[in-house]
Design a protein around this motif. Sequence first.
Motif, PDB file in Angstrom:
ATOM      1  N   GLN A   6       8.082   4.055   0.014  1.00 19.75           N
ATOM      2  CA  GLN A   6       8.714   2.633   0.649  1.00 19.75           C
ATOM      3  C   GLN A   6       7.774   1.564   1.008  1.00 19.75           C
ATOM      4  N   ARG A   7       6.077   1.762   1.702  1.00 25.49           N
ATOM      5  CA  ARG A   7       5.373   0.316   1.245  1.00 25.49           C
ATOM      6  C   ARG A   7       4.959   0.084  -0.181  1.00 25.49           C
ATOM      7  N   ILE A  10       8.223  -2.693  -0.400  1.00 27.85           N
ATOM      8  CA  ILE A  10       8.322  -3.774   0.004  1.00 27.85           C
ATOM      9  C   ILE A  10       7.242  -4.799  -0.606  1.00 27.85           C
ATOM     10  N   SER A  11       6.175  -4.413  -0.782  1.00 28.97           N
ATOM     11  CA  SER A  11       5.049  -4.209  -0.879  1.00 28.97           C
ATOM     12  C   SER A  11       5.375  -5.356  -3.088  1.00 28.97           C
ATOM     13  N   TYR A  71      -0.410  -5.405   1.069  1.00 30.03           N
ATOM     14  CA  TYR A  71       1.012  -6.065   1.806  1.00 30.03           C
ATOM     15  C   TYR A  71       1.528  -4.875   2.847  1.00 30.03           C
ATOM     16  N   ASN A  72       2.003  -5.359   3.857  1.00 30.64           N
ATOM     17  CA  ASN A  72       2.137  -5.213   4.930  1.00 30.64           C
ATOM     18  C   ASN A  72       2.925  -5.529   5.787  1.00 30.64           C
ATOM     19  N   ALA A  74       4.039  -5.608   8.480  1.00 29.13           N
ATOM     20  CA  ALA A  74       3.451  -4.738  10.466  1.00 29.13           C
ATOM     21  C   ALA A  74       2.478  -5.054  10.466  1.00 29.13           C
ATOM     22  N   LYS A  75       1.492  -5.510   9.457  1.00 30.07           N
ATOM     23  CA  LYS A  75      -0.039  -5.961   9.670  1.00 30.07           C
ATOM     24  C   LYS A  75      -0.558  -7.497  10.019  1.00 30.07           C
ATOM     25  N   LEU A  78      -2.019 -10.031   8.432  1.00 28.68           N
ATOM     26  CA  LEU A  78      -1.794  -9.885   7.075  1.00 28.68           C
ATOM     27  C   LEU A  78      -2.506 -11.340   6.046  1.00 28.68           C
TER      28      LEU A  78
END
Length: 306
Positions: A6-7, A10-11, A71-72, A74-75, A78
């Motif tokens: 999933q991550r 997204i990235s 890349y996240n 939520a960070k 970032l």
Amino acid sequence: MNAIAQRLRISFRPALIHLGISALIAMLAMLVIFQVWYPAPLSDLQGVDRLVLIMIGVDVVIGPLITLIVYNPAKKSLRFDLGVIAMLQTLALLYGLQAIYDGRPAYVVFSVDRFEVVPVQDVNQDSLGRTAAEFQPSFWRPATVAARMPDDPEKRSDVLFSSISGGADLAQLPEYYVALDAERAAMLARLRPMEELRKLNELDDAAWAALLASFGKQTPTELELGYLPVSGNVKDGAMILDAQTGEVLGMRLLIPSYAALKKPPGDAPTPVAPATQTEPAPASSPAPETPSPAPSPRPMASPGVG
């Protein structure tokens, strides 16, 4: 495992955007390198291709790959992370471009019997300070010039000593550069036959015809052309010239010969008359030796009167 997938999903899009920007910048850098600083075939002669591949690999592959990993959304850090990645990537690109720029060919110099590719870093700086403005190295394409040995005996001796002792050679001393046209007679005197080039590179009829046709609309014959070796950093090439006028027509990535020519190309061999062997005169009987006359006796001195 699902969380990781999933991550990455997204990235993936930001990493793809990063890859596109990096590829565009890399294409612009390659355009400058191969069209301005190292026009063909100088890139092959100087061996810059491998360095460019390393630079492009670091810039295009590693940067977007790191973005894909870190890349996240939520960070909180970032933006900082992406800024550090962009900064490191830019520094790596500039470092590679600086190394390639410093090693770019400044001159292609005719010297004695060949052309030599002289990078900027090999140009003697003391000599450069005494060089005319027209022969100063350019930011853009390398200049094609000729180097002429100085007439002054002391300067000539200095050049020879520098070359023998591992210092700057004549081609690396721009104060002795002259326009290429000024050395046309010297180039024509050292011109090598094209047939020699064909044999060394084992060119078939089709490749040979294509080579000759690449020098103009009116395809010249091999007798109308000649070549001089081009000495590069990694490979050697051939500079093709008009055999009548000495005009430089172009450089090709072909294996040259540096062997000494027995005669200038195009000259008919001078017939050498066979040496006539002179027959020895018949031996005559030795003349009888005439005995030398015996020396006359030395007169004795008269005894003194006591």
